[in-house]
Every structure is written in structure tokens, then in C-alpha cells.
Design a protein around this motif. Structure first.
Motif, PDB file in Angstrom:
ATOM      1  N   ASN A   1       0.852  -1.187   0.000  1.00 25.01           N
ATOM      2  CA  ASN A   1       0.000   0.000   0.000  1.00 25.01           C
ATOM      3  C   ASN A   1       0.882   1.229   0.000  1.00 25.01           C
ATOM      4  O   ASN A   1       1.799   1.347   0.810  1.00 25.01           O
ATOM      5  CB  ASN A   1      -0.930   0.006   1.216  1.00 25.01           C
ATOM      6  N   SER A   2       0.589   2.149  -0.914  1.00 25.28           N
ATOM      7  CA  SER A   2       1.431   3.320  -1.072  1.00 25.28           C
ATOM      8  C   SER A   2       0.586   4.533  -1.434  1.00 25.28           C
ATOM      9  O   SER A   2      -0.534   4.395  -1.927  1.00 25.28           O
ATOM     10  CB  SER A   2       2.454   3.066  -2.188  1.00 25.28           C
ATOM     11  N   THR A   3       1.165   5.691  -1.182  1.00 27.03           N
ATOM     12  CA  THR A   3       0.497   6.909  -1.638  1.00 27.03           C
ATOM     13  C   THR A   3       0.472   6.908  -3.154  1.00 27.03           C
ATOM     14  O   THR A   3       1.302   6.281  -3.810  1.00 27.03           O
ATOM     15  CB  THR A   3       1.228   8.164  -1.126  1.00 27.03           C
ATOM     16  N   TYR A   4      -0.494   7.626  -3.712  1.00 28.26           N
ATOM     17  CA  TYR A   4      -0.708   7.647  -5.155  1.00 28.26           C
ATOM     18  C   TYR A   4      -1.199   9.034  -5.548  1.00 28.26           C
ATOM     19  O   TYR A   4      -1.744   9.757  -4.697  1.00 28.26           O
ATOM     20  CB  TYR A   4      -1.744   6.561  -5.517  1.00 28.26           C
ATOM     21  N   PRO A   5      -1.027   9.433  -6.806  1.00 29.46           N
ATOM     22  CA  PRO A   5      -1.485  10.773  -7.213  1.00 29.46           C
ATOM     23  C   PRO A   5      -2.956  11.025  -6.880  1.00 29.46           C
ATOM     24  O   PRO A   5      -3.734  10.091  -6.710  1.00 29.46           O
ATOM     25  CB  PRO A   5      -1.254  10.781  -8.723  1.00 29.46           C
TER      26      PRO A   5
ATOM     27  N   SER B   1      -4.066  12.543  -4.192  1.00 30.54           N
ATOM     28  CA  SER B   1      -4.319  12.364  -2.762  1.00 30.54           C
ATOM     29  C   SER B   1      -5.008  11.042  -2.446  1.00 30.54           C
ATOM     30  O   SER B   1      -5.965  10.993  -1.673  1.00 30.54           O
ATOM     31  CB  SER B   1      -5.146  13.533  -2.218  1.00 30.54           C
ATOM     32  N   SER B   2      -4.521   9.980  -3.052  1.00 34.01           N
ATOM     33  CA  SER B   2      -5.130   8.676  -2.814  1.00 34.01           C
ATOM     34  C   SER B   2      -4.057   7.646  -2.473  1.00 34.01           C
ATOM     35  O   SER B   2      -2.884   7.976  -2.325  1.00 34.01           O
ATOM     36  CB  SER B   2      -5.922   8.236  -4.050  1.00 34.01           C
ATOM     37  N   TYR B   3      -4.497   6.406  -2.357  1.00 31.07           N
ATOM     38  CA  TYR B   3      -3.621   5.288  -2.068  1.00 31.07           C
ATOM     39  C   TYR B   3      -3.872   4.196  -3.096  1.00 31.07           C
ATOM     40  O   TYR B   3      -4.965   4.109  -3.667  1.00 31.07           O
ATOM     41  CB  TYR B   3      -3.881   4.733  -0.655  1.00 31.07           C
ATOM     42  N   ALA B   4      -2.865   3.358  -3.305  1.00 33.76           N
ATOM     43  CA  ALA B   4      -3.009   2.234  -4.224  1.00 33.76           C
ATOM     44  C   ALA B   4      -2.103   1.104  -3.750  1.00 33.76           C
ATOM     45  O   ALA B   4      -1.149   1.333  -3.008  1.00 33.76           O
ATOM     46  CB  ALA B   4      -2.631   2.650  -5.641  1.00 33.76           C
ATOM     47  N   THR B   5      -2.427  -0.099  -4.166  1.00 34.34           N
ATOM     48  CA  THR B   5      -1.575  -1.247  -3.897  1.00 34.34           C
ATOM     49  C   THR B   5      -0.690  -1.437  -5.116  1.00 34.34           C
ATOM     50  O   THR B   5      -1.186  -1.624  -6.225  1.00 34.34           O
ATOM     51  CB  THR B   5      -2.423  -2.499  -3.626  1.00 34.34           C
ATOM     52  N   ILE B   6       0.626  -1.368  -4.891  1.00 34.06           N
ATOM     53  CA  ILE B   6       1.594  -1.354  -5.984  1.00 34.06           C
ATOM     54  C   ILE B   6       2.650  -2.429  -5.728  1.00 34.06           C
ATOM     55  O   ILE B   6       2.940  -2.769  -4.580  1.00 34.06           O
ATOM     56  CB  ILE B   6       2.270   0.027  -6.086  1.00 34.06           C
TER      57      ILE B   6
ATOM     58  N   MET C   1       9.028  -0.503  -4.530  1.00 37.34           N
ATOM     59  CA  MET C   1       8.266  -0.619  -3.288  1.00 37.34           C
ATOM     60  C   MET C   1       9.110  -1.289  -2.212  1.00 37.34           C
ATOM     61  O   MET C   1       8.892  -1.076  -1.021  1.00 37.34           O
ATOM     62  CB  MET C   1       6.977  -1.425  -3.520  1.00 37.34           C
TER      63      MET C   1
END
Length: 185
Positions: free
Chosen positions: A114-118, A120-125, A130
Motif C-alpha cells: 500500500n502506497s500513496t498515489y497521485p 491524494s489517494s492510495y493504491a496497492t503497488i 516498493m
């Protein structure tokens, strides 16, 4: 006054650059480790052996002087680069993660992170990008626990404490994965 001990380099691509190599040596000479993602394979998703096909920036070595630049920049007295490959939650090496018994140093979790994403959201990458922040953060934590450790000592403790892991036993220099409790002990 900043007290930097390690730079996270969760990126890759491009060929060798003498100027970038010189900058990494400059950081090494200031006591800053360069933690780098080993790479995520080729365009078909096949893992690459970094020992035979260089992947930058993880293949830089600060004990070697950069080439192709003037004036010449001398090598550092120690290798500040730590190349990181990816493992999944079961400890298996990620199928797409680059490897190298000499050029890739250690493994860390890099799948399903789980990481920050453009926006102002989060995504599993997933990716060696990572895995690399885990190692960078571990170095920073160790340095905060014992600020007297030199960059060489920080790097040595990180690599010496790696937990032996079958999936990377012959494909990384340490043959293991990040072991935060062992490193801090």
C-alpha cells in the motif's frame, strides 16, 4: 542542518551516466548511502541478471571512478550503493524482480504494498521501487538508534543481518532479506 544518512532511489532506467555516478560518489563522500531499486525486468516482465546486464542506478559502485567526465572524479573509499530486489509476502522472489549474486545486495517486501498515489489517494503497488523504501527506512532507523555508526558500519550491519531466504540464496549478495530486528540488535 540536514542529517541525511541514506537516499531512497525507487527509480530506474537509462544507461550509465558519468555525471550521475560522480554525484553518487559525492553523496558517499558526505556519508550518505544510496539505496536503489534493482529493477523490474524487461518489457516482457522477465527478471534480468544485473551481474550480466547493468541496470542503473542500482549497478553504480562508488569504489569505481566515473568515466567520461572532466575533470576526473576519484572513487570513494567505500561502496555506498545498496541494490534491493523484491520478495512477496511468502518470501518468494518476485518473478519480475531483477537479481544478481554480485550486484544485488538484499531483498525486501515489494509486492502488494500500500502506497500513496497521485490525486491524494492510495493504491496497492508492486515493484522493486516498493521494496527499496523498506531498506532506506531501516538504515535511517538504525542511524537514529546509534548516530555514531559510520555509513560503512550502517551498510555492513544491514547486509550482515539479512535473514537467509531460499528464494534469493543464490541471486543476491547476502542470500537474504531485510531483517530489521536483527539489524537493530
Amino acid at each position: 542542518d540536514l542529517d541525511l544518512v541514506a537516499l531512497n532511489n525507487s527509480w530506474g532506467g537509462g544507461g550509465y551516466s558519468g555525471l550521475l555516478h560522480a554525484a553518487i560518489i559525492g553523496a558517499a563522500n558526505q556519508g550518505i548511502l544510496f539505496i536503489a531499486a534493482a529493477g523490474n525486468g524487461d518489457i516482457l516482465g522477465r527478471a534480468i541478471n544485473n551481474d550480466t546486464t547493468a541496470s542503473y542506478p542500482s549497478n553504480y559502485d562508488t569504489t569505481v571512478a566515473p568515466t567520461g567526465i572532466t575533470p576526473a572524479v576519484p572513487a570513494s573509499t567505500y561502496n555506498s550503493v545498496v541494490a534491493v530486489t523484491s520478495i512477496n509476502s511468502t518470501g518468494a522472489k518476485s518473478t519480475w524482480a531483477n537479481f544478481g549474486a554480485n550486484r544485488v545486495h538484499i531483498a525486501a517486501p515489494g509486492e502488494g504494498i500500500n502506497s500513496t498515489y497521485p490525486a491524494s489517494s492510495y493504491a496497492t503497488i508492486s515493484g522493486t521501487s516498493m521494496a527499496t523504501p523498506h531498506v532506506t527506512g531501516a538504515i535511517a532507523l538504525l542511524a537514529s538508534q546509534d548516530p555514531t555508526l559510520s555509513p560503512t558500519e550502517l551498510r555492513k550491519r544491514l547486509l550482515a543481518s539479512a535473514t537467509p531466504t531460499t528464494s534469493v540464496a543464490t541471486t543476491t549478495r547476502t542470500g537474504g532479506r531485510l531483517n530489521l530486528p536483527g539489524m537493530l540488535a
